[in-house]
Design a protein around this motif. Structure first.
Motif, mmCIF file in Angstrom:
data_model
loop_
_atom_site.group_PDB
_atom_site.id
_atom_site.type_symbol
_atom_site.label_atom_id
_atom_site.label_comp_id
_atom_site.label_asym_id
_atom_site.label_seq_id
_atom_site.Cartn_x
_atom_site.Cartn_y
_atom_site.Cartn_z
ATOM 1 N N LEU A 40 0.811 -1.224 0.000
ATOM 2 C CA LEU A 40 0.000 0.000 0.000
ATOM 3 C C LEU A 40 0.842 1.270 0.000
ATOM 4 O O LEU A 40 0.313 2.364 0.155
ATOM 5 C CB LEU A 40 -0.937 0.014 1.219
ATOM 6 C CG LEU A 40 -2.118 -0.941 1.142
ATOM 7 C CD1 LEU A 40 -2.864 -0.979 2.455
ATOM 8 C CD2 LEU A 40 -3.051 -0.526 0.018
ATOM 9 N N SER A 41 2.146 1.148 -0.168
ATOM 10 C CA SER A 41 3.005 2.328 -0.206
ATOM 11 C C SER A 41 2.553 3.263 -1.331
ATOM 12 O O SER A 41 2.303 2.815 -2.452
ATOM 13 C CB SER A 41 4.448 1.875 -0.434
ATOM 14 O OG SER A 41 5.286 2.977 -0.352
ATOM 15 N N ALA B 279 -7.514 1.750 -0.978
ATOM 16 C CA ALA B 279 -7.814 0.934 0.194
ATOM 17 C C ALA B 279 -8.728 1.694 1.143
ATOM 18 O O ALA B 279 -8.753 2.928 1.143
ATOM 19 C CB ALA B 279 -6.532 0.544 0.919
ATOM 20 N N TYR B 280 -9.482 0.917 1.932
ATOM 21 C CA TYR B 280 -10.329 1.500 2.962
ATOM 22 C C TYR B 280 -9.935 0.831 4.266
ATOM 23 O O TYR B 280 -9.727 -0.382 4.301
ATOM 24 C CB TYR B 280 -11.797 1.223 2.643
ATOM 25 C CG TYR B 280 -12.758 1.744 3.680
ATOM 26 C CD1 TYR B 280 -13.143 3.072 3.672
ATOM 27 C CD2 TYR B 280 -13.272 0.917 4.664
ATOM 28 C CE1 TYR B 280 -14.011 3.566 4.625
ATOM 29 C CE2 TYR B 280 -14.140 1.401 5.623
ATOM 30 C CZ TYR B 280 -14.505 2.725 5.593
ATOM 31 O OH TYR B 280 -15.354 3.212 6.535
ATOM 32 N N THR B 281 -9.783 1.629 5.325
ATOM 33 C CA THR B 281 -9.358 1.006 6.573
ATOM 34 C C THR B 281 -10.298 1.329 7.714
ATOM 35 O O THR B 281 -10.770 2.459 7.855
ATOM 36 C CB THR B 281 -7.919 1.406 6.946
ATOM 37 O OG1 THR B 281 -7.557 0.734 8.151
ATOM 38 C CG2 THR B 281 -7.787 2.908 7.164
ATOM 39 N N THR B 282 -10.615 0.306 8.489
ATOM 40 C CA THR B 282 -11.330 0.456 9.745
ATOM 41 C C THR B 282 -11.183 -0.874 10.493
ATOM 42 O O THR B 282 -10.356 -1.696 10.113
ATOM 43 C CB THR B 282 -12.807 0.841 9.520
ATOM 44 O OG1 THR B 282 -13.410 1.118 10.763
ATOM 45 C CG2 THR B 282 -13.575 -0.271 8.843
ATOM 46 N N PRO C 118 2.339 1.364 -9.400
ATOM 47 C CA PRO C 118 1.529 0.195 -9.738
ATOM 48 C C PRO C 118 0.038 0.526 -9.860
ATOM 49 O O PRO C 118 -0.647 0.010 -10.723
ATOM 50 C CB PRO C 118 1.773 -0.757 -8.571
ATOM 51 C CG PRO C 118 3.076 -0.345 -8.012
ATOM 52 C CD PRO C 118 3.268 1.103 -8.313
ATOM 53 N N PHE C 119 -0.490 1.381 -8.981
ATOM 54 C CA PHE C 119 -1.932 1.622 -9.032
ATOM 55 C C PHE C 119 -2.342 3.081 -9.051
ATOM 56 O O PHE C 119 -3.512 3.376 -9.086
ATOM 57 C CB PHE C 119 -2.642 0.907 -7.873
ATOM 58 C CG PHE C 119 -1.870 0.953 -6.578
ATOM 59 C CD1 PHE C 119 -1.185 -0.161 -6.153
ATOM 60 C CD2 PHE C 119 -1.817 2.117 -5.838
ATOM 61 C CE1 PHE C 119 -0.460 -0.115 -4.976
ATOM 62 C CE2 PHE C 119 -1.102 2.159 -4.680
ATOM 63 C CZ PHE C 119 -0.407 1.035 -4.234
ATOM 64 N N GLN D 72 6.503 2.084 9.677
ATOM 65 C CA GLN D 72 7.008 1.250 8.590
ATOM 66 C C GLN D 72 7.787 2.057 7.560
ATOM 67 O O GLN D 72 8.223 1.513 6.545
ATOM 68 C CB GLN D 72 5.825 0.563 7.875
ATOM 69 C CG GLN D 72 4.988 -0.312 8.771
ATOM 70 C CD GLN D 72 5.752 -1.520 9.253
ATOM 71 O OE1 GLN D 72 6.431 -2.187 8.473
ATOM 72 N NE2 GLN D 72 5.693 -1.797 10.546
ATOM 73 N N LYS D 73 7.885 3.395 7.800
ATOM 74 C CA LYS D 73 8.553 4.292 6.841
ATOM 75 C C LYS D 73 7.943 4.172 5.448
ATOM 76 O O LYS D 73 8.643 4.122 4.440
ATOM 77 C CB LYS D 73 10.055 4.015 6.793
ATOM 78 C CG LYS D 73 10.720 4.172 8.154
ATOM 79 C CD LYS D 73 12.161 4.596 8.024
ATOM 80 C CE LYS D 73 12.778 5.064 9.321
ATOM 81 N NZ LYS D 73 12.272 4.428 10.541
#
Lengths: 358, 329, 349
Positions: free
Chosen positions: A161-162, A211-214, B185-186, A185-186
């Motif tokens: 997800l960087s 992405a979605y986060t919860t 990439p995305f 995680q830098k």
């Protein structure tokens, strides 16, 4: 006593002013009685009994925890906690006034006395506990923060997800955890932040974010309920935090705090002792000493909490034991089909544990 | 003595009555304020909520996705507020310029000889004025996030348009090197980026305010007597010259005061950015309020900032107004 | 004879309005090309290829708009979370309120009786929505939503703001320096902050200003917040009206022996109201539009109710745009009708 304050004639203009002002405010409040309801801060339980109903703050709609069906009935784990409270204190699980709250309104609503208890899928943290004027009672669900992605992005692990755009709701612990995790995680990311759940979800489904986060349990609910084709999306296996969910009460009323805490504990002990709605009556007569005590057949433990003998009996009768509640709302009996994981009893290797009721 | 009192009677009475009323109002107001403040502080104390502005120097736990400079989680709250203010100003100033241009075009369009153009401009004004700005924001945001391509579309060499917004190259500092956006990439990384949230707020504010400005500009242009235009034409001035030297300077006098109101409305309306996820001042303050529990302080900061902004705007517009006012000799 | 005149008048009209000069001809041509290009596509989308049935599958494959989303969800959009079986009550409330608005637009002159009538109408609507008597089920205001909520917030805040605005307007043009300064301070302060901050105040701070034994309903708090906000704008409009009244009238009234408040109530106010009616209506339109903001503090008026009805339903989520257009049409009709009314009033006087 209070009334006399205002008849006290003082030479000090300020204090007389205050008195008349108080009177005016009181009259204004009486006038607005139609819409506002008196809440007794010091004696929450007395207030509840006087009103005949518990005011319970729940989320505006989160499958498995608190969601309203088409008939206007509320269902979910958080909802069942309030039902158990109503059964224990008022003798009727239906005597609950549901107050749906966004994550922004939930703490002010509790602080201001609009609700008696916040059963809202809320994470217990130190800063909330110490500085928000509230007390968390006991953990009803152990959760952790996860990520959901669209399968077509090809992402399968968090480290990919960087530089991603990540949708998150503002003011939640998820937002903070997300930032902390990526910093540790830098890794870089771009937060896309919305003030409500609906907007952030809408943005994710439109493809605005990768992405979605919860919390993981919420992601499971979203995957099941909010997607047309759950196969198009993926909840990543990794969890980046611990999120213990607990009901919360206002500070300054230890009696009410104890009641909320012990009603939850009673439901957990009920599972330990394999008490269910079905076997409750037989166990009341023939159960072991712990069960007899819990159900008020031996000592009157309820009195210590300011309740009657049958408080726990009624709570369990209304919603079943903790395991029943879990399976009905989140587990095999629900569309979410979550495994109990960390929410197994401690005797089964989980984290759900209650101090003894005796 | 009795007679003396009678003679000065009514004057003194009215005078004293005036002052009594005013003193009463002040005392009443002070009482209400003391009551409210004491209620607030006792309520905060009872709920163990710590008040004060100390939190501004503490590290904020959230990051901000876009802005003039990168705000990273862990920087103090006051920097988050500054970044929010910068975002508010960035979008509001750009929207003021764009809406003035569009409003001007529409205002002239409404006075066109061609009935079709006139009709188009009138319908534009009537449509955009009569729909809530919030709804326009939501609709634009929905359209942008739905219609923009998921797979980035490359144009003009190094510009990209995708669901993450519009990315384009920017020079790094004052050197001659450029920061080019490139494909990930995305999504798109690097370069400068205008997010869909920014574009939504910009479009929404511009299109909405332009509708109001068009009406003000039309009224301003119509306020100049037609005889003057004809006189200008008779003197042999070109259309452009008439516009520049006769029509516009006079119309501006009528246009500036209501336009000030529109621009101040625009700045205030930028606070609606919170509904589409653009991190403006109000949205940052709202997040901080939730995270820290310092509701009163955060709302106070919002109010003070907008107060200063509106003061600043009125100073600028007053200066403009003076510049274009008729100088009486 | 007749035959010759009509075409020439028509061609004359064409020449003046469409082909006056080169620029005009160019615009007309551009218009024809553009509309030939766009109009069929727009009409196709809006009507001919649109789906009107509540059929999500048909919507998905259709090339036009999906008005089925309105067919399916209109009850939730219009009435929010109000219990389904009880929705005749908000429906009745909307009917009563619309009727009252039409009546007041026609009989504005009788404004003191109107004010009383409005008070009764509002009280009736409020009690009817809330219920809890005579067999009507109690419906908490947290479950009110949609159009009735929008209308109640708009009309309620106007009704509440008016008396305050009148006081502030007189205060700002008062001879007494303290009162003038305070009124000015209030008006200018409120006018320079956005409504959102006022709503935040209502949501987060108002509860902390009450004794902790009491809690105030969020609907009432938000209504109060909007009222305080609107009062400053109405006061500024009214002040313009106060200034327009010639001083001679006041002197004449004073010489007749009228007391200052009598002068204000019987002479200044009626004229000021009449003179500023168009601007007042503009303020009403603004606040009608701005009530949509209350969705930020968790009240489900029209816009919020739409989000409520679509966000939890993956089948209909792709069709937000049609929902927005539906609500926009409701707002547009209200605002346009009101602004037409104020225009007519302007032309009449």
């Amino acid at each position: 006593m209070r009334r006399n304050d205002c008849f006290f004639v003082s030479t000090n203009i300020f204090s007389t002013g205050f008195c008349s002002l108080r009177k005016i405010v009181r009259w204004m409040l009486v006038a607005s009685m139609l819409t506002s309801m008196p809440v007794l801060a010091g004696k929450t339980l007395d207030g509840i009994k006087a009103r005949g109903v518990i005011s319970c703050g729940v989320s505006t709609g989160l499958a498995g925890f608190s969601a309203m069906d088409s008939k206007g009935e509320w269902h979910g784990l958080d909802v069942d906690i309030c039902k158990a409270l109503a059964a224990a204190t008022l003798g009727d699980a239906r005597k609950v006034k549901w107050v749906p709250l966004g994550s922004q309104q939930r703490f002010p609503a509790l602080q201001s006395g609009e609700i008696d208890v916040l059963s809202h899928n809320t994470t217990w943290t130190l800063s909330r506990d110490a500085s928000f004027g509230i007390h968390f009672t006991s953990i009803v669900y152990h959760d952790g923060q996860g990520f959901m992605v669209a399968k077509k992005t090809g992402i399968s692990a968090v480290h990919q997800l960087s530089h991603a755009d990540i949708c998150v709701q503002s003011g939640t612990t998820s937002e903070k955890t997300l930032n902390d995790y990526f910093r540790a995680q830098k890794m870089k990311f771009r937060p896309v932040v919305f003030e409500n759940f609906e907007a952030s979800l809408k943005a994710f489904f439109s493809g605005r974010c990768q992405a979605y986060t919860t919390d993981a349990s919420s992601l499971a609910a979203i995957l099941q309920r909010e997607t047309r084709n759950p196969g198009d999306y993926l909840v990543l296996a990794e969890v980046i935090s611990k999120e213990p969910m607990s009901p919360a009460v206002r500070r300054g009323d230890d009696e009410w705090f104890a009641i909320v805490k012990w009603v939850v504990n009673a439901l957990i002990v009920a599972e330990e002792e394999q008490l269910t709605q079905a076997n409750l009556d037989t166990q009341k007569e023939h159960g072991n000493a712990v069960v007899q005590g819990l159900l008020g057949n031996a000592d009157d433990i309820g009195k210590l909490l300011g309740l009657d003998r049958a408080w726990a009996y009624r709570a369990i009768q209304a919603v079943g034991n903790y395991g029943d509640i879990f399976e009905r709302n989140l587990g095999s009996g629900s569309p979410l089909k979550l495994s109990r994981g960390a929410n197994r009893l401690w005797t089964h290797g989980g984290l759900i544990y209650a101090p003894p009721i005796r | 003595m009795h007679i003396k009192k009678m003679r000065l009677g009514w004057l003194r009475q009215a005078y004293i009555k005036d002052w009594l009323i005013q003193a009463g109002v002040i005392v009443g107001l002070l009482l209400v304020l003391t009551y409210l403040v004491s209620m607030l502080s006792s309520n905060l104390q009872a709920k163990n909520i710590v008040s004060g502005f100390d939190f501004l120097t503490k590290p904020a736990s959230f990051g901000i996705g876009e802005g003039v400079y990168d705000f990273e989680a862990g920087s103090p709250y006051w920097q988050a507020f500054a970044a929010g203010l910068a975002n508010t100003l960035r979008v509001a100033l750009l929207a003021i310029v764009l809406s003035a241009v569009l409003g001007l075009a529409l205002g002239f369009g409404r006075l066109s000889k061609n009935i079709l153009l006139r009709g188009l401009c009138i319908s534009y004004v009537e449509i955009f004025r009569n729909i809530p700005l919030l709804l326009q924001f939501l609709a634009w945001y929905f359209l942008l996030t739905t219609l923009l391509p998921a797979e980035a579309w490359q144009f003009l060499g190094h510009c990209y348009l995708s669901k993450s917004g519009l990315s384009f190259p920017i020079p790094i500092g004052l050197s001659l090197t450029w920061d080019f956006p490139s494909r990930n990439p995305f999504n798109i990384a690097g370069g400068a980026r205008l997010t869909p949230e920014f574009l939504t707020v910009l479009f929404g504010l511009t299109l909405y305010t332009a509708a109001y400005l068009a009406e003000n500009i039309r009224a301003g242009l119509e306020s100049v007597p037609h005889g003057q235009v004809e006189a200008g034409a008779a003197l042999g001035l070109t259309h452009q010259q008439i516009l520049r030297h006769i029509l516009f300077p006079q119309a501006l006098r009528v246009i500036i005061p209501p336009a000030t109101n529109q621009f101040s409305g625009l700045i205030k309306s930028s606070s609606l950015a919170i509904t589409v996820g653009y991190p403006d001042l109000v949205s940052i303050a709202n997040t901080s309020l939730i995270l820290t529990g310092h509701a009163a302080e955060c709302i106070f900061l919002i109010i003070i900032t907008y107060l200063l902004l509106s003061l600043l705007l009125s100073v600028i517009m007053n200066w403009l107004n003076r510049k274009f006012q008729i100088v009486e000799r | 004879m007749n035959n010759a005149v009509i075409p020439s008048a028509f061609t004359n009209w064409l020449r003046v309005n469409l082909f006056a000069d080169k620029a005009s001809i160019l615009i007309t041509l551009l218009f024809c090309v553009a509309s030939a290009y766009c109009l069929p596509a727009v009409l196709d989308w809006l009507l001919f290829k649109a789906v009107f049935r509540a059929d999500a599958e048909a919507c998905r494959v259709a090339q036009g708009a999906c008005w089925g989303v309105v067919t399916e969800k209109y009850r939730v959009i219009l009435f929010g979370r109000y219990p389904y079986q009880e929705q005749w009550r908000p429906m009745l409330v909307v009917g009563i309120l619309l009727l009252s608005i039409i009546v007041s637009c026609r009989r504005f002159a009788d404004y003191s009786r109107l004010a009383l009538a409005w008070l009764l109408v509002m009280l009736f609507c409020f009690v009817l929505l809330r219920g809890g008597f005579a067999g009507l089920a109690l419906v908490e205001s947290s479950r009110w939503g949609g159009l009735p909520l929008t209308l109640l917030l708009t009309i309620g805040s106007i009704a509440g703001a008016f008396p305050l605005a009148i006081l502030l307007a007189f205060g700002r043009s008062s001879q007494l320096p303290v009162i003038r300064a305070l009124s000015t301070l209030y008006i200018e302060l409120i006018r320079s902050i956005p409504l959102v901050s006022m709503l935040f105040l209502a949501a987060f701070i108002f509860p902390l200003l009450l004794p902790s034994r009491y809690s105030m309903d969020v609907f009432i708090r938000v209504l109060l917040g909007i009222t305080f906000f609107l009062a400053a704008y109405l006061a500024e409009v009214l002040r313009g009206g106060l200034q327009s009244i010639p001083a001679g009238q006041l002197e004449a009234a004073a010489s007749l022996g009228l007391r200052p408040w009598q002068v204000r109530w019987h002479i200044i106010l009626p004229q000021a109201l009449r003179a500023t009616l168009p601007s007042l209506i503009n303020s009403f339109i603004s606040i009608f539009k701005e009530t949509s903001l209350v969705t930020v503090v968790g009240l489900y008026e029209l816009t919020g109710a739409l989000t409520l009805s679509l966000s939890g339903d993956p089948n209909w989520r792709p069709f937000y745009l049609e929902g927005y257009l539906f609500i926009a049409a409701i707002y547009w009709c209200g605002c346009f009708a009101l602004s037409r009314h104020s225009q007519q009033w302007l032309n009449k006087t």
